[in-house]
Design an enzyme around this catalytic site. Structure first.
Site, PDB file in Angstrom:
ATOM      1  N   SER A  12      43.208  34.014  39.719  1.00  0.00           N
ATOM      2  CA  SER A  12      44.105  35.132  39.979  1.00  0.00           C
ATOM      3  C   SER A  12      43.458  36.080  40.975  1.00  0.00           C
ATOM      4  O   SER A  12      42.236  36.238  40.985  1.00  0.00           O
ATOM      5  CB  SER A  12      44.402  35.862  38.664  1.00  0.00           C
ATOM      6  OG  SER A  12      45.385  36.843  38.838  1.00  0.00           O
ATOM      7  N   ASP A  13      44.276  36.680  41.806  1.00  0.00           N
ATOM      8  CA  ASP A  13      43.778  37.676  42.750  1.00  0.00           C
ATOM      9  C   ASP A  13      44.886  38.687  42.990  1.00  0.00           C
ATOM     10  O   ASP A  13      46.063  38.347  42.918  1.00  0.00           O
ATOM     11  CB  ASP A  13      43.363  37.030  44.074  1.00  0.00           C
ATOM     12  CG  ASP A  13      42.552  37.986  44.919  1.00  0.00           C
ATOM     13  OD1 ASP A  13      41.368  38.211  44.587  1.00  0.00           O
ATOM     14  OD2 ASP A  13      43.102  38.535  45.883  1.00  0.00           O
ATOM     15  N   GLN A  14      44.488  39.917  43.272  1.00  0.00           N
ATOM     16  CA  GLN A  14      45.484  40.977  43.427  1.00  0.00           C
ATOM     17  C   GLN A  14      45.131  41.903  44.576  1.00  0.00           C
ATOM     18  O   GLN A  14      43.964  42.219  44.785  1.00  0.00           O
ATOM     19  CB  GLN A  14      45.573  41.798  42.140  1.00  0.00           C
ATOM     20  CG  GLN A  14      46.634  42.881  42.171  1.00  0.00           C
ATOM     21  CD  GLN A  14      46.644  43.688  40.896  1.00  0.00           C
ATOM     22  OE1 GLN A  14      45.712  44.423  40.618  1.00  0.00           O
ATOM     23  NE2 GLN A  14      47.697  43.529  40.114  1.00  0.00           N
TER      24      GLN A  14
ATOM     25  N   GLY B 162      48.377  37.047  42.969  1.00  0.00           N
ATOM     26  CA  GLY B 162      48.386  35.611  43.167  1.00  0.00           C
ATOM     27  C   GLY B 162      47.905  34.944  41.897  1.00  0.00           C
ATOM     28  O   GLY B 162      46.977  35.428  41.240  1.00  0.00           O
TER      29      GLY B 162
END
Length: 192
Positions: free
Chosen positions: A68-70, A105
């Site tokens: 996960s990425d933000q 993401g």
């Protein structure tokens, strides 16, 4: 069920994933998180989420790996983690009375088959009109320097919001559980 691996050292993501009451372990991937030229914010978070999952595939060959990425987007500008009081104050003052969209993401990689599901979940925060004194009080109280957008939605940061909109409030904290559940179900994981 293949064992679950969260490709993150984030306590926020760990707390969110634990809500699903599935056993999992965590490991931090080592990847280059730089933004590529001409890459949109959505492309960036999807790429980084997938890279985080794939970075751990060799060392975890039979797992479901969650990456996960933000990023936060204000206008056309990507705003990341502020790291300092001064940067956080600048970010929050720029966001005063405006809307900040958080793009998270998400990737779920089956490292046994190589199949990877990737998506981006948006969530928008409409900020209250803020003055510098209020921003500084908030920053001293919560010190959100490791949070994109300079606030902790799961804490006192909610006091800065006028309203929110989006398909999954957990995406604001960094792991969109509703979309993750869809991905896990597609891999045959039973929830609950």
């Amino acid at each position: 069920m293949l064992p679950l691996l969260l490709a993150s050292s984030s306590t926020y993501r760990r707390e969110l994933l634990s809500r699903l009451r599935l056993p999992f372990v965590c490991s931090s991937p080592d990847i280059d998180e730089s933004h590529r030229p001409d890459e949109s914010a959505i492309e960036l978070v999807k790429r980084l989420a997938e890279q985080k999952a794939r970075a751990l595939a060799d060392s975890h060959p039979a797992h479901l790996i969650i990456g996960s990425d933000q990023v936060a987007v204000l206008g056309e500008r990507i705003i990341g983690k502020p790291h300092t009081f001064e940067n956080a104050r600048e970010q929050l003052m720029a966001a005063s009375g405006a809307s900040v969209t958080f793009l998270t993401g998400l990737a779920l990689l089956n490292s046994q088959t190589g199949h990877c599901q990737v998506d981006c979940v948006p969530f928008t925060v409409h900020m209250r009109v803020l003055d510098q004194a209020r921003v500084e009080r908030y920053l001293r109280a919560e010190q959100p320097y490791d949070c994109a957008g300079s606030f902790k939605a799961e804490g006192l940061g909610v006091s800065l919001f006028q309203s929110t909109e989006g398909p999954d409030a957990t995406s604001l904290i960094g792991l969109p559980l509703i979309r993750l559940i869809d991905m896990l179900l597609a891999e045959g994981v039973q929830i609950p």
